[in-house]
Scaffold this active site. Sequence first.
Site, PDB file in Angstrom:
ATOM      1  N   ASP A  67       0.827  -1.202   0.000  1.00 21.03           N
ATOM      2  CA  ASP A  67       0.000   0.000   0.000  1.00 21.03           C
ATOM      3  C   ASP A  67       0.862   1.253   0.000  1.00 21.03           C
ATOM      4  OD1 ASP A  67      -2.086   1.775   0.179  1.00 21.03           O
ATOM      5  OD2 ASP A  67      -2.392   1.499   2.330  1.00 21.03           O
ATOM      6  N   ASP A 121      -1.667   5.106  -5.817  1.00 27.66           N
ATOM      7  CA  ASP A 121      -1.947   4.322  -4.613  1.00 27.66           C
ATOM      8  C   ASP A 121      -2.124   2.841  -4.962  1.00 27.66           C
ATOM      9  OD1 ASP A 121      -2.758   3.269  -2.218  1.00 27.66           O
ATOM     10  OD2 ASP A 121      -4.608   4.426  -2.060  1.00 27.66           O
TER      11      ASP A 121
END
Length: 516
Positions: free
Chosen positions: A64, A303
């Site tokens: 992440d 992201d």
Amino acid sequence: MDKTLTFALTEPTNQSRHGSIRGNEGRRRLMDVPSAFPIYQDYGAYYIDLYIGSPAQRQTVILDTGSDNVGIPCTECSDCGKKHTDPFFDHRKSESFRALTCSECSTGTCDEENDICKVKSEYLEGSRWSGKEALDKVHPGGPPQKFLVESQDENQTIEVDNTLPIKFTCMDSVESEFRLQLANGIAGLGMQGPSLWRQMYEEKYIEEKKFSLCLSKNPIAGSMTGSMTLGGIDERLGHNSTDLSYMSMINTSGLYGVEIRNIYVHENGGESVRDILHGKEDVNLIKLEVHPRRINKRGTILDSGTTATFVSTDIMNELDKIWMKIKGSKFPKEQLVSTPEELQKWPTLIFQMKGVKSESNDESLLLNDIHVAKHNITNFRRDILVAMPPSSYFSYDTHEKRYIPLIRSDINKVQGNILGSNFMRDHNVLFDIENMRIGMVESDCNHNKILVDEGKQEAMVVVDHYLDHKEIIRMHMNKICDENPFRCQYIRWSQGILVILFILLALCTRKRSGKM
């Protein structure tokens, strides 16, 4: 090959639960190990293996770039999901585990009564977790190994391993998506805080502030789908740092901010910029009529922890207009019924990203080698182009037998644009924090190139992105049979029984009809 994932070797002295897990600094040695290790696909997200503790316990963590903390569920975690890859981390079995005290908090808040650091994290889609901050020995990608190295004392060797001390949150509570995901926990890769790469850099286990993610696609959860490299880019994937084209990076509160210059739609599809534009002069690109200031007015981030790409309502409204002209309806907001053959003919989106001057000798994603005027592309020569084909903005749901759109706009949740993992897919993406830039090059992200180089068997299956339902089900069955032959036989036996029952039922129905 660059010295990328380079581990410092530390004598395992004074490694009690309450002592330091870091050995004598004077005895540290550098040793090169394979720089890239495999990435696996979750239900949309991507994860890697982490081996934690002494002895090591395997845990899996989602990659992440949109957060900073490393967190895994521990044995006391209540209602934390039942379908993860591995049992929860049992810190009681690790000789090197240590809960951090209030004086050692890096991201949490002090629980004075128990003298521990409490950490909480929340995410865009509403999931959250909490726990206590801890420290233990970690090795990413595979089980740790032990080595004999020379000590400072002459004619002496010591046994060391290639683990490193990592701070993480020992989760005791999770909510929403964290219960349902395949991976156990999460590895934040953001610019700030105790992110995985930053801790490795600060401990001098990697030499540069860089890491790269190469993500492919596989419809079977748990399949190997790419490579991660800590400290740079692994040339064994077929690229080096001079092959990449770079976009500018903006530090957006610790997130990887980028700037979209323009977005185009190629009506006739195509999987890559190279396929669509190179060597061609008659390609019709339709430009979204949104000024760059409106596109980026609330920021744009890259992201990897977000499965879909979220765009502003300005972008979605313009996309809807173009889709109406091309397809006769707005861009899908609900699940779509289609065939792989039909889907492959859908339009491809091309993102023009603000670039930076680089030493790249590969012009494949740059505007230098493209007839910008004939293709209706705004001419900024150092900008780079990133293709998002239908295989990246749709995901197939085997249960519903429908395609889920992965470009979304939600005004209540999204304040800016989020370019998710589907934007990065089929590219080797270098996060070069050292030089504040992000490099990209089109790639199949085939980790087999790494495995074969290391003398191992191929393990990654590079699949067609437009498989039909029957092929996907066949792949599911093959995976089950490989991992659990007894379950495989049970399923096949059950299917055979059902076929026999169906035939008998049909025969009985026919006899009754004949008597009537």
